[in-house]
Write an enzyme that holds these catalytic residues in place. Structure first.
Site, PDB file in Angstrom:
ATOM      1  N   HIS A 380     -24.810 -62.039  49.732  1.00  0.00           N
ATOM      2  CA  HIS A 380     -25.804 -62.372  50.748  1.00  0.00           C
ATOM      3  C   HIS A 380     -26.437 -61.136  51.364  1.00  0.00           C
ATOM      4  CE1 HIS A 380     -22.198 -62.249  53.404  1.00  0.00           C
ATOM      5  NE2 HIS A 380     -23.055 -61.689  54.223  1.00  0.00           N
ATOM      6  N   CYS A 692     -32.248 -71.854  39.145  1.00  0.00           N
ATOM      7  CA  CYS A 692     -32.635 -71.043  40.312  1.00  0.00           C
ATOM      8  C   CYS A 692     -31.793 -69.777  40.477  1.00  0.00           C
ATOM      9  CB  CYS A 692     -32.576 -71.881  41.590  1.00  0.00           C
ATOM     10  SG  CYS A 692     -30.924 -72.471  41.978  1.00  0.00           S
TER      11      CYS A 692
HETATM   12  C1  PEP Z   1     -26.497 -69.344  42.081  1.00  0.00           C
HETATM   13  O1  PEP Z   1     -25.281 -69.392  42.253  1.00  0.00           O
HETATM   14  O2  PEP Z   1     -27.033 -69.076  40.990  1.00  0.00           O
HETATM   15  C2  PEP Z   1     -27.431 -69.570  43.199  1.00  0.00           C
HETATM   16  C3  PEP Z   1     -28.720 -69.679  42.997  1.00  0.00           C
HETATM   17  O3  PEP Z   1     -26.899 -69.655  44.426  1.00  0.00           O
HETATM   18  P1  PEP Z   1     -26.382 -68.413  45.300  1.00  0.00           P
HETATM   19  O4  PEP Z   1     -26.861 -67.144  44.646  1.00  0.00           O
HETATM   20  O5  PEP Z   1     -26.938 -68.606  46.657  1.00  0.00           O
HETATM   21  O6  PEP Z   1     -24.897 -68.565  45.255  1.00  0.00           O
END
Ligand code: PEP
Ligand code: MG
Length: 764
Positions: A380, A692
């Protein structure tokens, strides 16, 4: 034992002197700086020896130089300024020869060194005793009197004893506060050989700016020793408090303007401490009891920090961080009348660790980039840095923390490279690349209104939104909607759970900026490395496998339900999609869907406007979900593949751990086959399918992803153009053939050989 020292000399109270010097040791426990201790030492020794002057010089072995560090009797302005090379002057000679020098007419001595303005010429009786620990030279203790009161042999013995006591005290003091350097002028140089560091990119971009090393504990200690001897009064303190308050309020305003969703009250903790009667009261009390305002601030702040740092909780440790930030700001305002709000203005900040709130602060204070030394960035932190357009590299080289402030640094966070004091040739290449970088206006011109493949197949290109600031680029580039809104950011930054009303306001802004386009809200994906410092008190051994994401939401249903209500209300008139993260079983999915159903029912009963028919979907990011893909596809409206986590869990490779980065392979055969399997299941059951994770913008994988039938991608807005161009360059027919070829291979190296070359990254 000391009796012999005392006998025969009337004026010197040696026994008392030794007693007082030993007392200094105790005194120091409550004191914050070596300077305080040295000042007390010279006072005591001068008084007890009835000498007009007592001075302490400390030795810097690297520079082979003595610096006057404390004096009683000489001009106080000379402290920190008078310097003597080893062997120079009587004092330097005493240390070089490691022997006591006692003369009755110092100015006539061949080795006498005259310093204008320190007023020592009046004191001709001179006694210098070297201070050493083993063979290491530490400094010199000097007494001076007028020539009518020469030093006796017993004076010499007494002072030699005192000097050896002082060595221990000074050493302890230096150890305790971690300053081994002369604090007034930290003699740092760029560590030899440190010109280029190959790091890892954490958030793309370039920055060229002076370094600012953020070793806060050190800087607090250094600030504390600023201008030794200078006294700051209670008026100075109140003035500093008022100016600090003004600056913080201004910063808070700026940050709220820029980052309304995430930055709520980011400087609030500082302001609260500043208004805390206990904190301010303690400082005032110390000043009223005769303390120096500067030392009082440092001492009180250090006490608070110590208490907070004892805690196991991240939240409390973050508080220690806030106190330290505040103390540094207060001290800066005490010693300087410069009203500088933005401490990191146009600097590249080199630091060991960062909280998300730190990153927001640095961004609002105008930092140009960040170098994170050691340790990986939690995902994050990287995501946040990207959203803040803050170039960031992770560099595992602790020498970077010794780079002097102000050294020019060049961060090339496209490649993960870092140049220390780059030469003209490197800079020329950098400027050329900067010129070639596309501005948002350029990108807008190049972006096609519709995304299609080379053979005309329509592809949806959506945006991942982390902070509302991402919306600007996403809307300017006319994306097809929001494929992933990571709702956790407003939760991560705050000091407590945001209320339904607060969430509603943020979500509303998002929805309003995407009229008539699908907006996908992912429910809270907290835990793992996305810690809510105010909640995740218990340290988990494996947080990635712990109480996180949908598990957390289902375990905290009132919090989950509040979020769902806020989403349903904000999306009343929108093409609303709600997506659950980290789903591992049908049971979890049912439970989550039930919360949505109940929330809709309640909102209807209450007559509150809301969206009663959102699309419901899930992230497919766990191997368990991939295994059950067919069953899930029958039960949800859409899948979004989260490759970031899927790869991490399939390959047991921590996505944030630099040391295993080489094992984190999107093109591992098991990953590719799993992606294909998920796609087949979705297509078979008419379940909308998108991807995504970061794999969507890593353009060398685009032919494979199109080849297995994925037609919707969601990427960070800065990658929209790049992704559209990669899609445009690919024909579905070729992509299908390539995907089949890749799926038929069992070895990583065979697949790697089939991968198209990544886009030419700008050269070093
Ligand atoms: C993923 O895990 O690919 C995703 C898009 O979510 P995050 O990066 O927020 O865990
Ligand atoms: Mg994920």
């Amino acid at each position: 034992m000391h009796g012999g020292i005392i006998v025969g000399y009337q004026t010197m109270d040696s026994e008392r002197l030794l007693y007082d010097i030993n007392e200094l040791n105790h005194l120091f426990r409550g004191s914050a700086s070596v300077e305080t201790l040295l000042n007390k030492a010279v006072e005591t020794v001068a008084e007890r020896t009835q000498s007009a002057v007592c001075s302490i010089y400390l030795y810097n072995s690297e520079k082979r130089e003595l610096t006057l560090r404390a004096t009683r009797g000489l001009n106080p302005e000379s402290v920190g300024r008078v310097r003597l090379k080893l062997g120079r002057g009587l004092t330097g000679q005493a240390l070089q020869e490691m022997r006591t020098i006692c003369v009755s007419d110092a100015s006539r001595s061949p080795n006498y060194q005259f310093f204008p303005g320190i007023f020592e010429e009046r004191y001709n009786a001179f006694l210098a005793v070297p201070m050493a620990r083993g063979l290491s030279r530490m400094g010199v203790l000097v007494l001076q009197r007028d020539s009518d009161h020469c030093f006796s042999p017993s004076d010499i013995t007494a002072l030699e004893t005192v000097a050896s006591q002082l060595v221990h005290i000074i050493e302890n003091a230096q150890f305790l506060i971690g300053i081994h350097e002369t604090p007034a002028e930290p003699a740092k140089a760029v560590p030899a050989g440190l010109k280029f560091v190959k790091g890892k990119k954490a958030a793309e971009g370039f920055a060229y700016a002076p370094a600012m090393v953020r070793e806060k504990q050190k800087s607090l200690a250094l600030l504390a020793s600023h201008d030794p001897g200078k006294t700051y009064t209670i008026e100075d303190f109140h003035d500093a408090v008022a100016r600090t308050e003004r600056q913080l309020e201004q910063l808070q305003e700026q940050v709220e303007h820029k980052l309304s969703d995430a930055a709520s009250l980011i400087f609030a903790a500082h302001l609260m401490i500043l208004k805390d009667r206990d904190f301010i009261g303690k400082v005032v009390e110390m000043i009223q009891a005769g303390g120096n305002a500067l030392e009082a601030v440092v001492e009180v702040a250090t006490g608070y920090m110590r208490n907070f740092l004892k805690s196991d909780s991240d939240y409390m440790r973050e508080k220690a961080n806030d106190i330290e930030d505040l103390a540094i700001r207060l001290v800066n305002n005490l010693v300087s009348k410069d009203d500088e709000t933005s401490a990191h203005n146009a600097h590249i900040v080199v630091t060991r660790g960062l909280f998300p709130s730190d990153l927001l602060k640095l961004s609002s204070e105008g930092a140009s980039g960040v170098v994170l030394v050691g340790g990986g960035a939690t995902s994050h932190i990287s995501i946040l840095a990207r959203s803040l357009s803050m170039p960031m590299v992770i560099a595992d080289n602790h020498d970077l923390l010794n780079v002097p402030d102000g050294t020019p640094l060049l961060i090339d966070a496209e490649m993960g490279n870092l140049f220390v004091d780059p030469d003209d040739e490197v800079l020329e290449k950098f400027w050329a690349r900067q010129r070639a970088r596309l501005t948002l206006a350029d990108q807008k011109k190049l972006m096609k209104p519709e995304t299609t493949t080379a053979d005309g197949v329509r592809v949806r290109l959506m945006a991942n939104i982390n902070l509302l600031t991402d919306l600007k680029v996403a809307t300017e580039l006319n994306c097809d909607g929001v494929g992933l809104y990571r709702t956790e950011f407003p939760f991560i930054i705050r000091t407590t759970f945001p209320s339904e009303a607060e969430q509603y306001v943020i979500y509303r802004k998002l929805v309003e900026s995407m009229p008539d386009k699908p907006v996908t809200f992912r429910t809270l994906d907290a835990g793992g490395d996305k810690i809510l410092s105010y909640y995740h008190d218990i340290r988990e051994q494996n947080p990635a496998l712990g109480m996180r994401s949908i598990r957390f939401s289902l375990q905290n249903k009132p919090i989950f339900a509040e979020q769902v209500r806020a989403i349903l209300r904000a999306g009343a008139a929108a093409r609303l999609r709600i997506m659950f993260p980290m789903i591992s079983s049908l049971d979890e999915l049912h439970e989550a869907k039930e919360v949505v159903r109940e929330s809709i029912e309640l909102l209807t009963q209450q007559g509150i406007e809301h969206n009663a028919a959102p699309s419901l979907g899930m992230m497919v990011e766990l191997p368990a979900a991939a295994e059950l893909a067919e069953e899930f596809a029958r039960e949800v409206d859409f899948f979004s593949i989260g490759t970031n986590d899927l790869i991490q869990f399939m390959l047991a490779t921590d996505r944030t751990n630099e040391a295993v980065a080489d094992f984190y392979l999107p093109h591992h055969p098991a990953v590719l086959r799993t992606l294909n399997r998920i796609a087949r299941a979705a297509l078979k059951h008419n379940c909308e399918l998108s991807l995504c994770g970061d794999m969507a913008h890593q353009t060398q994988y685009m032919p494979f992803l199109l080849g297995i039938g994925i037609r919707t991608f969601s990427v960070d807005p800065i990658f929209l153009l790049r992704t559209q161009q990669a899609i445009k360059a690919t024909s579905v027919k070729d992509a299908e053939a390539l995907a089949q070829a890749m799926l038929s291979k069992s070895r990583i190296c065979e697949i790697a050989a089939l991968l198209p070359a990544p886009p030419a990254s700008a050269a070093q």
